[in-house]
Structure formats: structure tokens, C-alpha cells
Scaffold this motif. Structure first.
Motif, PDB file in Angstrom:
ATOM      1  N   UNK A 640       0.756  -1.309  -0.085  1.00 53.19           N
ATOM      2  CA  UNK A 640      -0.161  -0.046   0.135  1.00 53.19           C
ATOM      3  C   UNK A 640       0.797   1.238  -0.143  1.00 53.19           C
ATOM      4  N   UNK A 641       1.923   0.922   0.704  1.00 53.45           N
ATOM      5  CA  UNK A 641       2.904   2.384   0.867  1.00 53.45           C
ATOM      6  C   UNK A 641       3.327   2.479  -0.525  1.00 53.45           C
ATOM      7  N   UNK A 642       3.741   1.569  -1.239  1.00 57.79           N
ATOM      8  CA  UNK A 642       4.384   1.714  -2.492  1.00 57.79           C
ATOM      9  C   UNK A 642       3.362   2.136  -3.655  1.00 57.79           C
ATOM     10  N   UNK A 643       2.216   2.012  -3.606  1.00 57.97           N
ATOM     11  CA  UNK A 643       1.025   2.500  -4.490  1.00 57.97           C
ATOM     12  C   UNK A 643       0.822   3.893  -4.176  1.00 57.97           C
ATOM     13  N   UNK A 644       0.995   4.175  -2.778  1.00 55.33           N
ATOM     14  CA  UNK A 644       0.838   5.693  -2.140  1.00 55.33           C
ATOM     15  C   UNK A 644       1.941   6.634  -2.811  1.00 55.33           C
ATOM     16  N   UNK A 645       2.989   6.077  -2.842  1.00 57.78           N
ATOM     17  CA  UNK A 645       4.241   6.603  -3.118  1.00 57.78           C
ATOM     18  C   UNK A 645       4.274   6.808  -4.785  1.00 57.78           C
ATOM     19  N   UNK A 646       3.807   6.001  -5.403  1.00 57.71           N
ATOM     20  CA  UNK A 646       3.710   6.088  -6.799  1.00 57.71           C
ATOM     21  C   UNK A 646       2.676   7.386  -7.115  1.00 57.71           C
ATOM     22  N   UNK A 647       1.669   7.402  -6.313  1.00 57.40           N
ATOM     23  CA  UNK A 647       0.939   8.722  -6.499  1.00 57.40           C
ATOM     24  C   UNK A 647       1.710  10.009  -6.305  1.00 57.40           C
ATOM     25  N   UNK A 648       2.651   9.961  -5.475  1.00 53.00           N
ATOM     26  CA  UNK A 648       3.260  11.270  -4.986  1.00 53.00           C
ATOM     27  C   UNK A 648       4.331  11.638  -6.524  1.00 53.00           C
ATOM     28  N   UNK A 649       4.778  10.494  -6.824  1.00 53.31           N
ATOM     29  CA  UNK A 649       5.786  10.299  -7.942  1.00 53.31           C
ATOM     30  C   UNK A 649       5.106  10.838  -9.193  1.00 53.31           C
ATOM     31  N   UNK A 650       3.705  10.360  -9.414  1.00 50.18           N
ATOM     32  CA  UNK A 650       3.034  10.903 -10.478  1.00 50.18           C
ATOM     33  C   UNK A 650       2.635  12.403 -10.462  1.00 50.18           C
ATOM     34  N   UNK A 651       2.344  12.979  -9.122  1.00 51.21           N
ATOM     35  CA  UNK A 651       1.932  14.297  -8.805  1.00 51.21           C
ATOM     36  C   UNK A 651       3.220  15.108  -9.320  1.00 51.21           C
ATOM     37  N   UNK A 652       4.531  14.730  -9.040  1.00 52.67           N
ATOM     38  CA  UNK A 652       5.566  15.500  -9.335  1.00 52.67           C
ATOM     39  C   UNK A 652       6.046  15.404 -10.714  1.00 52.67           C
ATOM     40  N   UNK A 653       5.963  14.160 -11.502  1.00 55.74           N
ATOM     41  CA  UNK A 653       6.480  13.932 -12.748  1.00 55.74           C
ATOM     42  C   UNK A 653       5.291  14.364 -13.611  1.00 55.74           C
ATOM     43  N   UNK A 654       4.294  14.108 -13.545  1.00 54.89           N
ATOM     44  CA  UNK A 654       3.005  14.468 -14.260  1.00 54.89           C
ATOM     45  C   UNK A 654       2.884  13.242 -15.254  1.00 54.89           C
TER      46      UNK A 654
END
Length: 788
Positions: A640-654
Motif C-alpha cells: 500500500x505504501x508503494x502505491x501511495x508513493x507512486x501517486x506522489x511520484x505521478x504528482x511530481x512528474x505528471x
């Protein structure tokens, strides 16, 4: 649908009452021993599904559900007042460390309590819905669809699925009763694989549509002719006789016989096959037998159905067995999106509907262009008022389509865009992890039903009936490479159905969950495949949340009433995985001051766990599965943490996160080493915390640490396995050490080598493709492409 050849009625009846050997209809099936999965100790023994209609909750159950909500709020508030606030009052000048620790602990407890409270609120909403739900009588459905002319297109997106899995899904859709039913299998595999085994499986999957259509053509032909005969019979003479009723009864007997013989010839290897035979095929046969019983009783008595009823009942049989099946592969066409996700697979086909298309051949590949004016296209994709999206590993029960479309066509539901029955799990799972994952799925079914009560429904993509007019309201059109790409279902995140739910709400549409169990979907049977699914589920919710706030502003601007219960439930649905995961990490890892602990924290959580245990028992599981689900969530914490961190990555990278399909293999999917190691670290750290708290006589923290160590350790043994852990970590180490030597890319010969043949088609279609790739001189470019 192919029209059966004209034969004598006597010969036709003899052949139509015997079902063909459908068990071997699909080529490329797995062998018998491969299909059977070894049953683990502690797996689920009961394979019977729950009732289609939920039991009506008692007044006492609803009362206790309300008490649970009140108790959670009271105990949480009492804890804040008597522990957090009191500590600050008793400590006039608290230091910075203690202040931050107390505030942080209060925030974590508040968020976790909020999630528990939302569970109880949704649970109460589901009880209200089950109590008020009245099933639409069969006769009303027959009346509504008697002269029905609208159609429905069933879209089954599939990628690298086993042939027998897709086959069962297509059969469950093909046996739906609907006037104009069209099923399209959307194959997303590479259309021209070089591997012989991959090609063999793909060809077998492609052949499914034709094979199922051919098998259904014979009974469909008989029942279509019966309808025509009865229409002619009652023209000018609407008086029904006993012979008319017996003739109709013979058709129902033949249909039931056909289904029962099909069921006898099916091979059952696992609990999903058992469900398919007993609930999909035999469930329909039993319902037809019940109608047969009524017709036989009517023939024996003096009171017969009228002519309209006879024709309607005859139409029902014809519609059950009449279907048009086809398959479509978007990757064969260069003009369609090749984005690697389910949403664009669906969008590509939906964008073609209602138009005639001309195929053209270019250097890039085959392209589709809309036929202009009166020009005749190479093929036309029919348009329908409704769509049904169905995952290739899901099964529908017999009257899914008619009941959900009936709901959409009630006057008060004119603005309902999507309706569905959130899928349930197949009972009788042979592995422990599939059993506990199925238990959590059945809880989600209940919660989604409750969310509809508060107008907080989310589209759950495994199955749904969609009003096509609604998704045309939210379509986004863009030009890519000179071709129009239409996006109906957003693919910005891997939980595309959640984002589309918000888009529909922004355009004034609503969503409704139908309060019955009419759909089932497979649950990952091992830890490796479960990781892929749950990591995908944990990704994207935070990205969608801002769009939800924008929707709220728009709705309030339109003077719509927005209840706080809807806001809270939707926010919890999209963001709870994030705060629950981080909150649990803090509770596990941070050595909080023992003064922050209180029995009232436990009492605030107690109604949630008691309610969950009761709900599990109602769903056919065990009350003790509460503890198994807790341990299950602990081993899934890094996922679950990996999925949430992927969301933050997508926020920054677009950038879009690629859609990763949940593996469905006959053996076991290896898990990434990190997700195997972290649960062991949780056990080790919990034991270290236990030792430290015992030395400091911190009883509360010691009990919590001991419970986490036991729960996580048991979950590792039951759901991952010690030997499997060793294998997965070893494979992860080998993958880390192994470096694949990549061959250098060779430039296109026609652009580099003057002696190579000139790709004249590519030059004329693309022009100079190197203009955007380097800054060499035009003279050098002209020389390399052979221009003088």
C-alpha cells in the motif's frame, strides 16, 4: 448471429434438445492436472455462494449499528479530552518533543478512527438499503421488455488471459436475457506474436466468439421460429388453449434440457468452474424449470395465461439464446491508441461505435478513417443505448442485464449514468490468502452498497451497465498524429473507474449500486499476484481528490445539496489507504510516550472490529477472520505504501503510471523481494519494541507490539510461506545481480546506409522523421535518404 439452415421441424427438434460438447469447445485449454490447484490447510471448505437477495436486517441490528457509530464518536472524543487535552493542562510548559508527539499521536488516532467510523456509516447505509429493497417481480421484467427495441453491447477487455477464463466470462454474458445483445471481446494482446505457444493461445481465444455463437445458433433458431409461429397463431384468434400452453412448456423443457446437458459436459477443476456450472448454467436451468412447472400447472387447470403472456414467455427463450459475438483488436490499427491500460482498450472501441469505417494501409500500418457521406465503409460498428463493461475474469448471473437496465429506465433514474452490482468473491478458495482476500472483497461489496445510500457511489470497474449518453458528456477529444483519439474513461490513473465517477458527477450524473449479488470476480490466489492488484488499487486516489473538490464547488454553485456524509465517504474512499498506511507505520515504528495511551483508544476501535466480525459471518466467513484480515493488512503495508508513493511520484512528474495486469497463472507468481522482506522486518521491530517496552514497564505499548508481532508472523506463515519467502528473496537477489546486455540499436537502414533499399512508403507517409531527432545538416540528411 448465424441463421441455422432450414430443416424439417421433426429433425430440428431431435438435434436441438441435445447440447453439443461444449467442454472441449476451446482449443488450447490447460491440461486437467494443471488446472487443479492444491488445496491448503485452512482454506475455505464452503463453496456455496450467498443468496442473490440480501437478508432483510432486523430492527435490532440497525439499532446496534447506530449504537456502534455513537460509541465510536463518544470514545474518541472522551479520549481526546481525558488524555490529550488533560496532558497539556497538567503539563503547563510541555517541551517541544512531547508537544509534537502528542499532536502527532492525536492526529494518527483521529484519522484511523475516522476510517473506522466511515466503515460503520457505510454499513448502516447498506442496512437501510437492504431493508427497503423489493425485488422487481419476474412478470414486471417480462412486461417491460416485451416490446423492447434498445440494445446493449457487452465489452470484455482481455489481456493475456487464459482461454478457459475468458470462455466462462463470455458464456455468462451470452446467456443473459436481452432483446438486442452484442458481445465484443476486446483483445489487447500483441496481434502478431512470434512465440508459437502465445500464438496458439491467442488463436484459441479469438475462436471463442465464433464457437459460442455456433453452439447457441441451434436453440436460438428453434425458439425464434417458435415466436414467429405463435405470433401467427394469435393473429385474429387471441384465445389460448391448453395445447398452446403445453407447446410453450415443451420449449421451456427443451431449453432446460440443453443447459443441463451442457452442465454435465463441463469439466470442473476448481471452485470457479464449480460456480460457473452450478450458478451460471444450472441457475438459469433451474429458473426455466420453475417457469415450466408453472406452465404445466396452468395446462392442467382451466386458467391459462393470455396470448400476450404466451408470446412474452416465448420471446424470453429466444432472447436468452440469441446473441451476436465478435472480437476486436485495437493494436491491429495504427490510428487507435495503444496506451497500455484497460481504459484505452475500452475507449478505442467505444469511439468507433455508431460509425462506418474505411481501412487504409500506410507505412505505419493499417489505419481507420470514417466513411464520408454515402460511401460504404469496410465495416460498421453498431451503436447501442447501453454498454456493459465486464472484466475477463468475472461472471454474471442470469438476469443481470434485465434488472440493471430496468433500474436505469425507471423515471426517477433518468440521470443515473452507471449501475452495477459490486462483485462478490467465489467461495471455496483453495488457498488461505485467496480466502482472506475474498473475505475483504465481500466486505467491500457491502460498503459500496451503503455508499449508494449517501449518494457516494463509485464505479467499480469489474462490471457495470453504462448509459452511453452519459459518457459522451465527459468525452475528451484530442488529435494524436493526425488521428482523433476519444477518451471516455480516464486513463490518467490506474483506477480509471474512480476518476470517471468524479467526472460524471461534475456533469450532473449519478451512480447507483444495485442491492443484489449478481456478479462475481476472481481473487488473486497467491501473494505475488495479490501484490500487483493491491499496489494498483493504492495508487491514484490522492490524484483524483482535487478533482473531487472542484466537483463540490461546481455542485454548490448549481445549488445542489451536498451532504457531509457523501463528502466524508468519498474522501475516505480515495485517501484512506494513504493516511491509514502512514498512520500504521507511525504506530509501529515510533516509541510514543506511554502517557498517550488509553483504554478509550481501544474502546473507540472496538465497535469497528465487532461490526466487521459480524459482517464477515453474515457473508459466509468466520468472525475470527477479523484477526486474519488485520495480519493480512500488515503484510500488505509495504504494498500500500508503494502505491501511495507512486501517486506522489505521478504528482511530481505528471506522467501516467502504466497499468499492470494482475497475473493469473496456474502455479505461483513470485513476489518482489522487498515486499517479502518488509513483513519480516515488521516482526523483528515489533519484538524489539516489545523487549524495550517490557524493560521500561510500558504495558500498553508492549501489548500492542506483541499483538503486531504475532499477527504479522502468522500472516507470513499463512499467506506468504517460509519456503516461498526464501525462493522469492533469492530470485530478487539474482535479478538484482543479473545485468541484461542490451544490443545497440541499429538506425533504420534506409536513413543511414546509402546502399540499403529506400523505404519510399515511409518517406512519403512520414516525411523527414529525423528533423526532431538531431541537428545534422540538411545536406547530410539529403545524402542519407538518397535525395540528390
Amino acid at each position: 448471429m448465424a441463421t441455422p439452415k432450414s430443416t424439417a421441424q421433426r429433425d430440428t427438434r431431435a438435434s436441438e434438445t441435445s447440447a453439443p460438447s461444449v467442454a472441449a469447445a476451446s482449443a488450447g485449454e490447460a491440461t486437467e492436472t494443471q488446472r487443479a490447484r492444491r488445496r491448503q490447510w485452512g482454506a475455505e471448505r464452503r463453496s456455496e455462494p450467498l443468496s442473490i437477495v440480501h437478508p432483510r436486517p432486523t430492527t435490532r441490528a440497525i439499532l446496534w449499528a447506530r449504537v456502534a457509530i455513537i460509541a465510536t464518536i463518544v470514545f474518541w472524543a472522551y479520549y481526546l479530552l481525558t488524555t490529550i487535552v488533560r496532558l497539556f493542562v497538567d503539563t503547563p510548559r510541555p517541551d517541544f518533543t512531547f508537544t509534537m508527539e502528542a499532536i502527532g499521536y492525536a492526529i494518527v488516532v483521529t484519522f484511523l478512527t475516522f476510517s473506522a467510523l466511515m466503515y460503520l456509516v457505510a454499513r448502516l447505509g447498506s442496512m437501510y438499503r437492504y431493508q427497503s429493497h423489493v425485488r422487481v417481480p419476474r412478470g414486471e421484467l417480462d412486461r417491460h421488455f416485451g416490446n423492447y427495441r434498445h440494445g446493449i453491447t457487452v465489452l470484455v477487455p482481455s489481456y493475456a488471459e487464459e482461454t478457459h477464463v475468458v470462455r466462462a466470462t463470455l458464456w455468462s454474458a451470452a446467456l443473459q436475457e436481452f432483446p438486442e445483445l452484442r458481445i465484443v471481446l476486446l483483445l489487447d494482446d500483441a496481434p502478431f506474436p512470434t512465440d508459437p505457444e502465445t500464438l496458439r493461445v491467442l488463436e484459441a481465444t479469438r475462436a471463442l466468439a465464433g464457437e459460442i455463437g455456433e453452439l447457441l445458433a441451434v436453440p436460438a433458431g428453434r425458439f425464434q421460429r417458435s415466436v414467429e409461429r405463435r405470433l401467427d397463431r394469435f393473429v385474429g384468434d387471441p384465445v389460448v388453449t391448453a395445447a398452446d400452453v403445453r407447446d410453450l412448456a415443451s420449449d421451456y423443457a427443451a431449453a432446460a434440457d440443453w443447459l443441463e446437458k451442457m452442465a454435465e459436459q463441463e469439466e470442473v477443476h476448481d471452485h470457479v468452474d464449480e460456480f460457473f456450472v452450478d450458478q451460471v448454467i444450472m441457475g438459469l436451468a433451474r429458473e426455466l424449470r420453475l417457469s415450466l412447472l408453472a406452465l404445466e400447472a396452468a395446462a392442467e387447470g382451466a386458467d391459462f395465461p393470455d396470448a400476450d403472456q404466451i408470446v412474452t414467455l416465448s420471446l424470453r427463450l429466444a432472447r436468452i439464446f440469441t446473441v451476436r459475438l465478435d472480437y476486436f483488436e485495437r493494436k491491429k490499427y495504427a490510428s487507435l491508441s495503444h496506451e497500455a491500460n484497460k481504459a484505452m482498450n475500452l475507449n478505442s472501441y467505444i469511439g468507433l461505435m455508431g460509425t462506418s469505417w474505411v481501412t487504409g494501409h500506410t507505412a505505419e500500418g493499417t489505419v481507420l478513417r470514417a466513411a464520408v457521406g454515402d460511401a460504404v465503409g469496410d465495416f460498421t460498428v453498431p451503436d447501442t443505448e447501453y454498454l456493459l463493461t465486464l472484466d475477463a475474469d468475472s461472471l454474471l448471473l442470469r438476469d443481470y442485464c434485465v434488472r440493471l437496465v430496468y433500474l436505469l429506465e425507471e423515471p426517477e433514474n433518468a440521470r443515473v449514468a452507471v449501475t452495477q452490482t459490486p462483485y462478490s468473491s467465489f467461495h471455496g478458495a483453495p488457498t488461505r490468502i485467496e480466502r482472506v482476500a475474498g473475505a475483504s472483497t465481500d466486505l467491500q461489496h457491502m460498503l459500496h452498497q451503503g455508499m449508494t445510500y449517501y449518494n457516494a457511489t463509485f464505479w467499480v470497474g469489474a462490471n457495470a451497465v453504462i448509459r452511453k449518453k452519459a459518457i459522451e458528456d465527459i468525452v475528451e477529444v484530442e488529435e494524436v498524429g493526425g488521428f482523433e483519439i476519444r477518451t471516455y474513461i480516464q486513463d490518467r490513473t490506474v483506477i480509471e473507474d474512480t476518476e470517471s465517477s468524479i467526472d460524471l458527477g461534475s456533469h450532473g450524473w449519478t451512480l447507483v449500486n444495485y442491492p443484489e449479488r449478481l456478479s462475481y470476480s476472481a481473487t488473486p490466489p497467491d501473494f505475488g499476484s495479490l501484490i500487483v492488484q493491491r499496489r494498483r488499487w493504492a495508487n491514484g486516489g490522492l490524484l483524483i481528490l482535487p478533482k473531487f473538490w472542484d466537483q463540490l464547488r461546481e455542485r454548490r454553485f448549481r445549488r445542489e445539496r451536498v451532504r457531509w456524509s457523501e463528502v466524508f465517504l468519498r474522501t475516505n474512499y480515495m485517501a484512506s489507504i494513504a493516511w491509514s498506511s502512514f498512520g500504521l507505520v507511525f504506530l509501529l515504528a515510533f516509541p510514543y510516550d506511554s502517557r498517550l495511551l488509553s483504554p478509550f483508544v481501544f474502546l473507540a476501535a472496538l465497535p469497528y472490529f465487532l461490526a466487521m466480525g459480524s459482517d464477515l459471518r453474515e457473508a459466509g466467513h468466520r468472525f475470527s477472520d477479523v484477526f486474519r484480515i488485520y495480519g493480512f493488512n500488515l503484510v500488505l503495508l509495504p504494498v500500500n505504501l508503494a502505491g501511495v508513493l507512486k501517486s506522489f511520484q505521478q504528482m511530481l512528474s505528471g506522467e501516467k503510471i502504466p497499468f499492470v495486469r494482475t497475473p493469473k497463472v496456474l502455479n505461483r507468481t513470485a513476489a518482489p523481494a522487498l515486499y517479502v522482506i518488509v513483513p519480516y522486518l515488521i516482526v523483528a521491530f515489533s519484538l524489539l519494541t516489545l523487549y524495550r517496552d517490557i524493560n521500561h514497564q510500558n504495558v500498553g505499548n508492549a501489548i500492542f507490539a506483541a499483538f503486531n508481532a504475532v499477527a504479522t508472523g502468522a500472516a507470513i506463515l499463512m499467506y506468504i510461506g517460509l519456503w516461498n519467502s526464501v525462493v522469492d528473496v533469492w530470485l530478487g537477489l539474482l535479478n538484482f545481480l543479473y545485468v541484461d546486455v542490451k544490443k545497440p540499436k541499429r538506425p533504420a537502414a534506409s536513413l543511414i546506409d546509402p546502399s540499403a533499399p529506400v523505404d519510399w512508403q515511409g518517406i512519403l507517409y512520414h516525411g523527414d522523421r529525423r528533423l526532431n531527432r538531431d541537428s545534422r545538416t540538411s545536406r547530410d540528411r539529403r545524402h542519407r535518404i538518397g535525395v540528390r
